[in-house]
Write a protein that holds these residues in place. Structure first.
Motif, mmCIF file in Angstrom:
data_model
loop_
_atom_site.group_PDB
_atom_site.id
_atom_site.type_symbol
_atom_site.label_atom_id
_atom_site.label_comp_id
_atom_site.label_asym_id
_atom_site.label_seq_id
_atom_site.Cartn_x
_atom_site.Cartn_y
_atom_site.Cartn_z
ATOM 1 N N UNK A 24 68.682 75.938 -41.808
ATOM 2 C CA UNK A 24 70.086 75.613 -42.068
ATOM 3 C C UNK A 24 70.803 76.707 -42.858
ATOM 4 N N UNK A 25 70.058 77.500 -43.619
ATOM 5 C CA UNK A 25 70.648 78.569 -44.417
ATOM 6 C C UNK A 25 70.833 79.858 -43.624
ATOM 7 N N UNK A 26 70.296 79.915 -42.436
ATOM 8 C CA UNK A 26 70.297 81.159 -41.658
ATOM 9 C C UNK A 26 71.320 81.081 -40.527
ATOM 10 N N UNK A 27 72.389 81.851 -40.637
ATOM 11 C CA UNK A 27 73.456 81.814 -39.644
ATOM 12 C C UNK A 27 72.976 82.275 -38.271
ATOM 13 N N UNK A 28 72.052 83.255 -38.260
ATOM 14 C CA UNK A 28 71.527 83.730 -36.981
ATOM 15 C C UNK A 28 70.779 82.639 -36.245
ATOM 16 N N UNK A 29 69.945 81.910 -36.965
ATOM 17 C CA UNK A 29 69.184 80.813 -36.365
ATOM 18 C C UNK A 29 70.122 79.701 -35.900
ATOM 19 N N UNK A 30 71.139 79.409 -36.700
ATOM 20 C CA UNK A 30 72.093 78.371 -36.309
ATOM 21 C C UNK A 30 72.830 78.752 -35.021
ATOM 22 N N UNK A 31 73.193 80.016 -34.910
ATOM 23 C CA UNK A 31 73.860 80.474 -33.680
ATOM 24 C C UNK A 31 72.888 80.404 -32.505
ATOM 25 N N UNK A 32 71.636 80.768 -32.743
ATOM 26 C CA UNK A 32 70.615 80.722 -31.690
ATOM 27 C C UNK A 32 70.471 79.294 -31.159
ATOM 28 N N UNK A 33 70.417 78.334 -32.077
ATOM 29 C CA UNK A 33 70.275 76.935 -31.684
ATOM 30 C C UNK A 33 71.505 76.446 -30.917
ATOM 31 N N UNK A 34 72.692 76.807 -31.409
ATOM 32 C CA UNK A 34 73.933 76.374 -30.755
ATOM 33 C C UNK A 34 74.021 76.907 -29.329
ATOM 34 N N UNK A 35 73.675 78.181 -29.139
ATOM 35 C CA UNK A 35 73.763 78.768 -27.805
ATOM 36 C C UNK A 35 72.678 78.219 -26.873
ATOM 37 N N UNK A 36 71.512 77.928 -27.445
ATOM 38 C CA UNK A 36 70.439 77.319 -26.642
ATOM 39 C C UNK A 36 70.847 75.921 -26.197
ATOM 40 N N UNK A 37 71.502 75.204 -27.085
ATOM 41 C CA UNK A 37 71.901 73.823 -26.817
ATOM 42 C C UNK A 37 72.880 73.730 -25.657
ATOM 43 N N UNK A 38 73.762 74.718 -25.534
ATOM 44 C CA UNK A 38 74.750 74.673 -24.444
ATOM 45 C C UNK A 38 74.253 75.384 -23.188
ATOM 46 N N UNK A 39 72.991 75.834 -23.222
ATOM 47 C CA UNK A 39 72.385 76.414 -22.030
ATOM 48 C C UNK A 39 72.787 77.835 -21.697
ATOM 49 N N UNK A 40 73.114 78.640 -22.712
ATOM 50 C CA UNK A 40 73.527 80.016 -22.457
ATOM 51 C C UNK A 40 72.391 80.871 -21.897
ATOM 52 N N UNK A 41 71.152 80.549 -22.274
ATOM 53 C CA UNK A 41 70.016 81.356 -21.827
ATOM 54 C C UNK A 41 68.784 80.476 -21.615
ATOM 55 N N UNK A 42 67.812 81.028 -20.902
ATOM 56 C CA UNK A 42 66.573 80.303 -20.611
ATOM 57 C C UNK A 42 65.405 80.792 -21.459
ATOM 58 N N UNK A 43 65.520 82.014 -21.965
ATOM 59 C CA UNK A 43 64.446 82.589 -22.767
ATOM 60 C C UNK A 43 65.025 83.327 -23.968
ATOM 61 N N UNK A 44 64.193 83.445 -25.006
ATOM 62 C CA UNK A 44 64.539 84.249 -26.174
ATOM 63 C C UNK A 44 63.454 85.299 -26.332
ATOM 64 N N UNK A 45 63.851 86.540 -26.491
ATOM 65 C CA UNK A 45 62.901 87.638 -26.643
ATOM 66 C C UNK A 45 62.833 88.063 -28.104
ATOM 67 N N UNK A 46 61.629 88.008 -28.691
ATOM 68 C CA UNK A 46 61.436 88.452 -30.069
ATOM 69 C C UNK A 46 60.187 89.319 -30.148
ATOM 70 N N UNK A 47 60.167 90.232 -31.110
ATOM 71 C CA UNK A 47 59.018 91.132 -31.226
ATOM 72 C C UNK A 47 57.775 90.405 -31.730
ATOM 73 N N UNK A 48 57.975 89.387 -32.592
ATOM 74 C CA UNK A 48 56.835 88.631 -33.128
ATOM 75 C C UNK A 48 57.340 87.341 -33.740
ATOM 76 N N UNK A 49 56.448 86.386 -33.911
ATOM 77 C CA UNK A 49 56.856 85.065 -34.386
ATOM 78 C C UNK A 49 57.448 85.111 -35.792
ATOM 79 N N UNK A 50 57.037 86.062 -36.620
ATOM 80 C CA UNK A 50 57.564 86.130 -37.992
ATOM 81 C C UNK A 50 59.042 86.484 -38.016
ATOM 82 N N UNK A 51 59.584 87.041 -36.926
ATOM 83 C CA UNK A 51 61.025 87.290 -36.868
ATOM 84 C C UNK A 51 61.791 85.966 -36.843
ATOM 85 N N UNK A 52 61.167 84.932 -36.263
ATOM 86 C CA UNK A 52 61.800 83.616 -36.234
ATOM 87 C C UNK A 52 61.757 82.964 -37.603
ATOM 88 N N UNK A 53 60.725 83.263 -38.384
ATOM 89 C CA UNK A 53 60.626 82.688 -39.718
ATOM 90 C C UNK A 53 59.256 82.873 -40.323
#
Length: 216
Positions: A50-79
């Protein structure tokens, strides 16, 4: 073409996430994915989602179906918080969004939209390792400070050096203006590129001044 998002994160303002974005663009090009969103943030991965604006935007865009996949270098980038990372992964999966983890060369969902046991186990283990790494880092810092104090070295601020309220507020006139115009704390963070804590502190000081005026 499969629509995808690229997500990059660094822990401090001094670090650069461009390498992450470039590497993930190469993956997208190789697989003929269409990059429809690039989301980056500079914040500790130990913060709540909830404190991370990037994550909140990621969730919002995923929710409306903007993309099917998310590309990240490693899981620690997510948190770096086990609980927060797993909550995020589960929410993204609920929207049918798969996460490509470049360091593992794997995705969290298969073609049927199901998580295989191997990926689930790896996510749990990697998140735990990341959390343990942060805990060890904090312990090393505390140990170093304790040793420094034992050797007579002062750590932290000296008494009386706390920054005066007026001086602090003078550095954030735009934030003050934004708050007075009705912008939320999170909107100010995004608009003026300052930390959540800074905006919260500005808002606290403004409220204190208003309370004094109302009581006068």
């Amino acid at each position: 073409m499969v629509p995808v998002a690229i997500f990059g994160r660094t822990s401090t303002q001094e670090q650069d996430y461009q390498r992450q974005v470039v590497d993930m663009r190469k993956i997208a090009d190789k697989n003929e994915y269409e990059v429809v969103s690039i989301i980056t943030e500079k914040i500790s991965g130990a913060k709540s989602n909830e404190e991370r604006l990037g994550i909140q935007r990621l969730i919002e865009e995923a929710k409306i179906g903007m993309f099917e996949k998310i590309l990240v270098t490693e899981v620690s980038r997510l948190g770096r918080s086990t609980l927060e990372t797993l909550k995020l992964v589960e929410e993204l999966h609920s929207y049918g969004v798969s996460i490509y983890l470049h360091d593992l060369k794997t995705e969290t969902l298969n073609d049927e939209g199901e998580m295989n046991m191997q990926t689930e186990m790896m996510l749990h283990m990697l998140s735990l390792f990341s959390k343990n790494e942060r805990r060890l880092t904090i312990e090393r810092i505390k140990s170093g400070m304790a040793q420094a104090r034992a050797n007579g070295t002062h750590c932290g601020r000296y008494k009386g050096t706390t920054e005066a309220k007026e001086k602090f507020l003078s550095k954030y006139n735009k934030v003050i203006d934004g708050l007075k115009r009705g912008f939320s704390v999170r909107e100010c963070v995004k608009l003026y590129n300052v930390s959540l804590g800074t905006v919260a502190k500005v808002r606290k000081y403004i409220k204190e001044d208003l309370d004094v005026l109302e009581a006068a």
